[in-house]
Write a protein that holds these residues in place. Structure first.
Motif, PDB file in Angstrom:
ATOM      1  N   LEU A  22       0.840  -1.213   0.000  1.00 34.22           N
ATOM      2  CA  LEU A  22       0.000   0.000   0.000  1.00 34.22           C
ATOM      3  C   LEU A  22       0.868   1.254   0.000  1.00 34.22           C
ATOM      4  CD1 LEU A  22      -2.788  -0.996   2.563  1.00 34.22           C
ATOM      5  CD2 LEU A  22      -3.013  -0.843   0.095  1.00 34.22           C
ATOM      6  N   LEU A  23       1.953   1.208   0.784  1.00 38.13           N
ATOM      7  CA  LEU A  23       2.874   2.350   0.815  1.00 38.13           C
ATOM      8  C   LEU A  23       3.454   2.580  -0.576  1.00 38.13           C
ATOM      9  CD1 LEU A  23       4.572   4.466   2.391  1.00 38.13           C
ATOM     10  CD2 LEU A  23       6.215   2.664   2.874  1.00 38.13           C
ATOM     11  N   PHE A  24       3.867   1.483  -1.224  1.00 42.66           N
ATOM     12  CA  PHE A  24       4.423   1.595  -2.575  1.00 42.66           C
ATOM     13  C   PHE A  24       3.395   2.214  -3.530  1.00 42.66           C
ATOM     14  CE2 PHE A  24       4.814  -0.312  -6.818  1.00 42.66           C
ATOM     15  CZ  PHE A  24       6.060   0.171  -7.186  1.00 42.66           C
ATOM     16  N   LEU A  25       2.177   1.695  -3.489  1.00 41.90           N
ATOM     17  CA  LEU A  25       1.131   2.206  -4.389  1.00 41.90           C
ATOM     18  C   LEU A  25       0.802   3.670  -4.089  1.00 41.90           C
ATOM     19  CD1 LEU A  25      -1.352  -0.822  -4.416  1.00 41.90           C
ATOM     20  CD2 LEU A  25       0.139  -0.071  -6.282  1.00 41.90           C
ATOM     21  N   GLY A  26       0.722   3.988  -2.796  1.00 37.56           N
ATOM     22  CA  GLY A  26       0.339   5.342  -2.384  1.00 37.56           C
ATOM     23  C   GLY A  26       1.393   6.385  -2.719  1.00 37.56           C
ATOM     24  N   VAL A  27       2.646   5.960  -2.843  1.00 37.34           N
ATOM     25  CA  VAL A  27       3.702   6.895  -3.226  1.00 37.34           C
ATOM     26  C   VAL A  27       3.867   6.907  -4.753  1.00 37.34           C
ATOM     27  CG1 VAL A  27       6.180   7.371  -3.043  1.00 37.34           C
ATOM     28  CG2 VAL A  27       4.897   6.706  -1.009  1.00 37.34           C
ATOM     29  N   THR A  28       3.724   5.739  -5.375  1.00 37.87           N
ATOM     30  CA  THR A  28       3.962   5.646  -6.819  1.00 37.87           C
ATOM     31  C   THR A  28       2.888   6.376  -7.626  1.00 37.87           C
ATOM     32  OG1 THR A  28       4.997   3.511  -6.479  1.00 37.87           O
ATOM     33  CG2 THR A  28       4.352   4.034  -8.729  1.00 37.87           C
ATOM     34  N   MET A  29       1.627   6.177  -7.255  1.00 44.04           N
ATOM     35  CA  MET A  29       0.532   6.781  -8.038  1.00 44.04           C
ATOM     36  C   MET A  29       0.706   8.300  -8.188  1.00 44.04           C
ATOM     37  SD  MET A  29      -1.996   4.901  -9.296  1.00 44.04           S
ATOM     38  CE  MET A  29      -3.479   5.866  -9.250  1.00 44.04           C
ATOM     39  N   PRO A  30       0.800   9.063  -7.095  1.00 44.40           N
ATOM     40  CA  PRO A  30       0.948  10.512  -7.282  1.00 44.40           C
ATOM     41  C   PRO A  30       2.305  10.902  -7.857  1.00 44.40           C
ATOM     42  CG  PRO A  30       1.066   9.955  -4.951  1.00 44.40           C
ATOM     43  CD  PRO A  30       0.691   8.702  -5.670  1.00 44.40           C
TER      44      PRO A  30
ATOM     45  N   PHE B 191       4.515  10.445   1.011  1.00 49.23           N
ATOM     46  CA  PHE B 191       4.578  11.134  -0.291  1.00 49.23           C
ATOM     47  C   PHE B 191       4.724  12.647  -0.083  1.00 49.23           C
ATOM     48  CE2 PHE B 191       2.298  13.617  -3.508  1.00 49.23           C
ATOM     49  CZ  PHE B 191       3.102  13.368  -4.600  1.00 49.23           C
ATOM     50  N   THR B 192       3.978  13.171   0.865  1.00 46.11           N
ATOM     51  CA  THR B 192       4.013  14.609   1.149  1.00 46.11           C
ATOM     52  C   THR B 192       5.424  15.062   1.493  1.00 46.11           C
ATOM     53  OG1 THR B 192       1.774  14.490   2.030  1.00 46.11           O
ATOM     54  CG2 THR B 192       3.067  16.389   2.706  1.00 46.11           C
ATOM     55  N   ILE B 193       6.060  14.312   2.393  1.00 54.54           N
ATOM     56  CA  ILE B 193       7.385  14.699   2.871  1.00 54.54           C
ATOM     57  C   ILE B 193       8.424  14.530   1.755  1.00 54.54           C
ATOM     58  CG2 ILE B 193       9.186  14.129   4.533  1.00 54.54           C
ATOM     59  CD1 ILE B 193       6.793  13.333   6.445  1.00 54.54           C
ATOM     60  N   ALA B 194       8.243  13.478   0.929  1.00 50.49           N
ATOM     61  CA  ALA B 194       9.172  13.285  -0.193  1.00 50.49           C
ATOM     62  C   ALA B 194       9.062  14.470  -1.160  1.00 50.49           C
ATOM     63  CB  ALA B 194       8.845  11.981  -0.911  1.00 50.49           C
ATOM     64  N   SER B 195       7.844  14.907  -1.457  1.00 48.41           N
ATOM     65  CA  SER B 195       7.668  16.069  -2.347  1.00 48.41           C
ATOM     66  C   SER B 195       8.303  17.307  -1.715  1.00 48.41           C
ATOM     67  CB  SER B 195       6.181  16.352  -2.585  1.00 48.41           C
ATOM     68  OG  SER B 195       5.550  15.231  -3.121  1.00 48.41           O
ATOM     69  N   GLY B 196       8.115  17.447  -0.396  1.00 49.51           N
ATOM     70  CA  GLY B 196       8.699  18.587   0.311  1.00 49.51           C
ATOM     71  C   GLY B 196      10.208  18.585   0.186  1.00 49.51           C
ATOM     72  N   ALA B 197      10.805  17.380   0.336  1.00 45.28           N
ATOM     73  CA  ALA B 197      12.266  17.289   0.244  1.00 45.28           C
ATOM     74  C   ALA B 197      12.732  17.682  -1.149  1.00 45.28           C
ATOM     75  CB  ALA B 197      12.717  15.867   0.574  1.00 45.28           C
ATOM     76  N   ILE B 198      11.981  17.235  -2.184  1.00 42.83           N
ATOM     77  CA  ILE B 198      12.401  17.519  -3.567  1.00 42.83           C
ATOM     78  C   ILE B 198      12.445  19.022  -3.818  1.00 42.83           C
ATOM     79  CG2 ILE B 198      11.719  17.264  -6.002  1.00 42.83           C
ATOM     80  CD1 ILE B 198      10.456  14.581  -5.229  1.00 42.83           C
ATOM     81  N   ILE B 199      11.539  19.774  -3.208  1.00 42.36           N
ATOM     82  CA  ILE B 199      11.495  21.204  -3.519  1.00 42.36           C
ATOM     83  C   ILE B 199      12.133  22.077  -2.434  1.00 42.36           C
ATOM     84  CG2 ILE B 199       9.200  21.826  -2.559  1.00 42.36           C
ATOM     85  CD1 ILE B 199      10.748  22.841  -5.944  1.00 42.36           C
ATOM     86  N   GLY B 225       2.634  19.310  -4.392  1.00 40.26           N
ATOM     87  CA  GLY B 225       2.666  17.879  -4.041  1.00 40.26           C
ATOM     88  C   GLY B 225       2.818  17.732  -2.539  1.00 40.26           C
ATOM     89  N   MET B 226       3.530  18.677  -1.916  1.00 35.44           N
ATOM     90  CA  MET B 226       3.633  18.687  -0.458  1.00 35.44           C
ATOM     91  C   MET B 226       2.461  19.459   0.176  1.00 35.44           C
ATOM     92  SD  MET B 226       6.444  20.510   2.015  1.00 35.44           S
ATOM     93  CE  MET B 226       5.828  22.140   1.676  1.00 35.44           C
ATOM     94  N   GLY B 227       2.223  20.669  -0.341  1.00 36.50           N
ATOM     95  CA  GLY B 227       1.286  21.590   0.324  1.00 36.50           C
ATOM     96  C   GLY B 227      -0.127  21.063   0.380  1.00 36.50           C
ATOM     97  N   HIS B 228      -0.609  20.519  -0.728  1.00 36.89           N
ATOM     98  CA  HIS B 228      -1.987  20.023  -0.686  1.00 36.89           C
ATOM     99  C   HIS B 228      -2.049  18.642  -0.053  1.00 36.89           C
ATOM    100  CE1 HIS B 228      -6.166  20.681  -1.748  1.00 36.89           C
ATOM    101  NE2 HIS B 228      -6.234  19.386  -1.835  1.00 36.89           N
ATOM    102  N   SER B 229      -1.043  17.808  -0.359  1.00 35.26           N
ATOM    103  CA  SER B 229      -1.075  16.455   0.227  1.00 35.26           C
ATOM    104  C   SER B 229      -1.009  16.508   1.749  1.00 35.26           C
ATOM    105  CB  SER B 229       0.083  15.621  -0.320  1.00 35.26           C
ATOM    106  OG  SER B 229      -0.002  15.557  -1.719  1.00 35.26           O
ATOM    107  N   SER B 230      -0.313  17.539   2.272  1.00 37.03           N
ATOM    108  CA  SER B 230      -0.252  17.633   3.741  1.00 37.03           C
ATOM    109  C   SER B 230      -1.664  17.789   4.310  1.00 37.03           C
ATOM    110  CB  SER B 230       0.654  18.785   4.182  1.00 37.03           C
ATOM    111  OG  SER B 230       0.123  20.015   3.755  1.00 37.03           O
ATOM    112  N   GLN B 231      -2.551  18.423   3.527  1.00 40.95           N
ATOM    113  CA  GLN B 231      -3.926  18.556   4.010  1.00 40.95           C
ATOM    114  C   GLN B 231      -4.730  17.273   3.789  1.00 40.95           C
ATOM    115  OE1 GLN B 231      -3.974  21.222   5.831  1.00 40.95           O
ATOM    116  NE2 GLN B 231      -1.965  21.589   4.932  1.00 40.95           N
ATOM    117  N   GLN B 232      -4.224  16.415   2.894  1.00 36.73           N
ATOM    118  CA  GLN B 232      -4.896  15.122   2.707  1.00 36.73           C
ATOM    119  C   GLN B 232      -4.541  14.152   3.836  1.00 36.73           C
ATOM    120  OE1 GLN B 232      -6.814  16.007   0.720  1.00 36.73           O
ATOM    121  NE2 GLN B 232      -6.185  16.367  -1.376  1.00 36.73           N
TER     122      GLN B 232
END
Lengths: 49, 579
Positions: A22-30, B191-199, B225-232
């Motif tokens: 799930l972590l993989f999918l949740g990071v890969t999709m976006p 994902f949020t934090i990874a996007s934050g790191a990239i920018i 990718g960070m700003g909106h996802s953080s609210q998700q």
């Protein structure tokens, strides 16, 4: 054999129980649909002359 | 075997190390909320045209700090506490690597303080978004990076705890639904934090002149990718808390656990793609990218929210009907515990999040009608309905439950606590509605002076209609009411953990901030089978769909949505005539 069949966990439940898949999918999709696709479109904008 | 205690009132399990981390993160979050609330009052009084309290420079500085403290620091600190609770307590196992968890907490704390210092030094009034080429001080970016690294550590501690629980067989079958919702929040956070790191890392290097420039559009796409996802993250965490409170207050099971889990899966797959709606008016990215992300994909996440919005009140209705409250469509709702702030806060959050935040979010996510309100005051109107009425109000409600259970203190001022959710939700509803009204008239967001006094001096003249000024006044009144409601929450919660009557003798002042209780409170013996409200939180099951009142309410929401959606298209046709 029939007991084994009864205990078989449905595929959807196996997916939902697999945290790291799930972590993989949740990071890969976006990453693919939002970040990479978006970045590709931006870098393909011609540079102004 | 690690040490733990069982709450005698609820049966909940608290790992000794995890308990301190939950308290420390929750308290740090509440401090950030205090800062955000004081600054909110200053912002509200400045955008109220009759008062116009702050000067321009102070306004942008205060608005930057308000955004980051409210949207990032308060909420993510509290969410880390929720992650530890949903893993360690609900799976009845020790928290993984508590020393790493403390390191994460310290990094988050240092990061939050560093970013606030940078803002209040006056050199980083760049708004929460800090769009390049506006440049902030290096420690503004560095603080955010440290905060993000700390939060990422928290996410991996949560995942590690899930692994431990599975290895040690502390639960049977799948993890509880509330924990699954927290897992969803954790995945979105990664994902949020990874996007934050990239920018943010390149932005930091740019601020110390190691990089020449940051491309403005690239920055915007990746930052969101960070700003909106953080609210998700918030959405997933708040929905988890909704399910938790339904179980705690009513012993409710979800209408269908499978459907609710599948809805969380839709969040994992699609919710983060909604970030693209911030880029809808930007040139440089195609309509295909915009429409796929904000419409096709995001609607699957909206479907998930509709499911949760139906099943949470639906599960409460089923539980109430089982108790005999079966007269008519709404006896279950009339006789709900409206004087209990844990319930009232969550129920107000469900309703306002759906009607105000959810409907307007879909409107904003539609490429064409987004043009009517893009970057207007409508946008903060929308996200005050989602993040404040949705997430903050939910977390406030949860705090009232945690004061006796986690902090082992009695709540002070229970009479005022009954009214607090109504006051806060009432003020915030006024604020959100009139922000959106003013935005529809074109009033810009993040603007110190819509009278454009300096532009008039240069010979340019533009006046908004008088109704816009009136709505901004009403926004100001709403903000004052909401700040009073928020202030009450802070007085009650902080007062309770400092001055509240001790339920457990050793629950002293330092214990409220993270130190463990007396050694005699904990044991290392194998936990007994779960009992009390904890059982409703941790066990599986579905309640069924016998909830006619909830289905009627859901239809009201859908009709409201359809009408409002088409009103916006009609409005678009009038402001954008096609001939």
């Amino acid at each position: 054999m029939s007991e084994e069949k009864e205990e078989r966990v449905p595929a959807m439940q196996r997916l939902l129980d697999n945290y790291f898949l799930l972590l993989f999918l949740g990071v890969t999709m976006p990453t693919v649909f939002y970040i990479l696709w978006g970045v590709m479109e931006i870098v393909s904008i011609p540079i102004a002359k | 075997m690690s040490q733990y205690r069982i709450c005698p009132d609820t049966g909940l399990y608290f790992d000794r190390a995890g308990e301190g981390l939950m308290k420390a993160n929750a308290v740090a979050g509440v401090v950030a909320l205090l800062v955000a609330g004081v600054l909110a009052l200053l912002v509200g009084l400045t955008r109220w045209p009759a008062i116009h309290y702050l000067g321009a420079s102070d306004f942008y500085m205060v608005l930057t700090a308000h955004g980051l403290n409210a949207l990032i620091f308060w909420i993510i600190f509290f969410e880390i506490a929720i992650l530890y609770f949903a893993s360690s307590s609900l799976l009845r196992c020790r928290l993984a690597t508590p020393r790493w968890a403390w390191l994460g907490f310290i990094l988050m704390l240092i990061g939050a303080i560093m970013t606030n210092v940078a803002i209040f030094q006056g050199s980083s009034s760049v708004m929460m978004t800090s769009y390049a080429p506006m440049e902030a001080a290096p420690h503004f970016y560095l603080g955010l990076i440290l905060f993000a690294v700390g939060a990422l550590i928290g996410c991996f501690v949560f995942l590690g705890t899930l692994v431990i629980a599975k290895e040690e067989h502390t639960y049977e079958g799948s993890i509880p639904l509330v924990t699954f919702g927290a897992l969803t929040a954790c995945i979105i956070a990664v994902f949020t934090i990874a996007s934050g790191a990239i920018i943010l890392i390149p932005s930091f290097l740019w601020s110390i002149d190691l990089i020449g420039q940051i491309d403005a559009l690239m920055y915007r796409v990746i930052w969101w990718g960070m700003g909106h996802s953080s609210q998700q993250i918030n959405v997933a965490a708040q929905v988890s808390v909704w399910y938790a409170v339904a179980a705690i207050a009513f012993g409710a099971k979800p209408m269908s656990e499978k459907v609710s889990r599948t809805a969380f899966l839709l969040y994992i797959l699609f919710l983060q793609l909604a970030s693209a709606h911030h880029i809808l008016a930007d040139p440089g990215v195609s309509s295909t990218w915009k429409v796929f992300n904000t419409s096709y994909a995001m609607y699957l996440a909206v479907l998930a929210s509709l499911i949760h919005g139906l099943t949470v009140p639906g599960s409460i209705e089923v539980a109430q009907r089982k108790k005999g409250l079966t007269n008519g469509l709404f006896e279950w709702l009339r006789k709900a515990p409206w004087g209990n702030p844990v319930f009232s806060g969550v129920f107000l959050s469900v309703v306002t999040f759906g009607f105000l935040g959810g409907i307007t979010g879909v409107v904003m996510g539609t490429e064409q009608i987004n043009l009517i309100i893009h970057n207007t005051f409508y946008v903060p109107g929308h996200f005050h309905a989602t993040v404040v009425l949705g997430t903050t109000l939910t977390f406030m409600a949860l705090t009232y439950f945690l004061i006796p259970v986690l902090f082992r203190r009695e709540m002070i001022l229970p009479g005022l606590a009954k009214w607090q959710p109504y006051l806060f939700a009432g003020g915030m509803t006024i604020l959100s509605l009139f922000m959106m009204g003013a935005g529809t008239l074109g009033v810009p967001r993040r603007h110190w002076d819509i009278g454009f006094a300096q532009a008039t001096e240069m010979g340019l003249k533009f006046e908004f209609p008088g109704s816009a000024e009136m709505m901004l006044g009403l926004v100001g009144i709403g903000s004052v009411i909401a700040v009073i409601g928020g202030g009450l929450y802070l007085v009650i919660t902080v007062g309770s953990i400092v001055f509240g009557k001790k339920i457990e003798e050793s629950a002293g002042l330092m214990q409220s901030f993270g130190l463990p209780l007396a050694a005699s409170c904990y044991t290392s013996e194998k936990p007994e089978p779960v009992k009390g409200p904890a059982a409703d939180l941790e066990e599986h099951g579905s309640a069924g769909f016998e909830a006619p009142g909830t289905f009627v309410l859901a239809m009201v929401l859908l009709v409201t949505f359809v009408v409002y959606y088409f009103i916006n298209w009609k409005y678009l046709s009038s402001v954008w005539p096609m001939g």
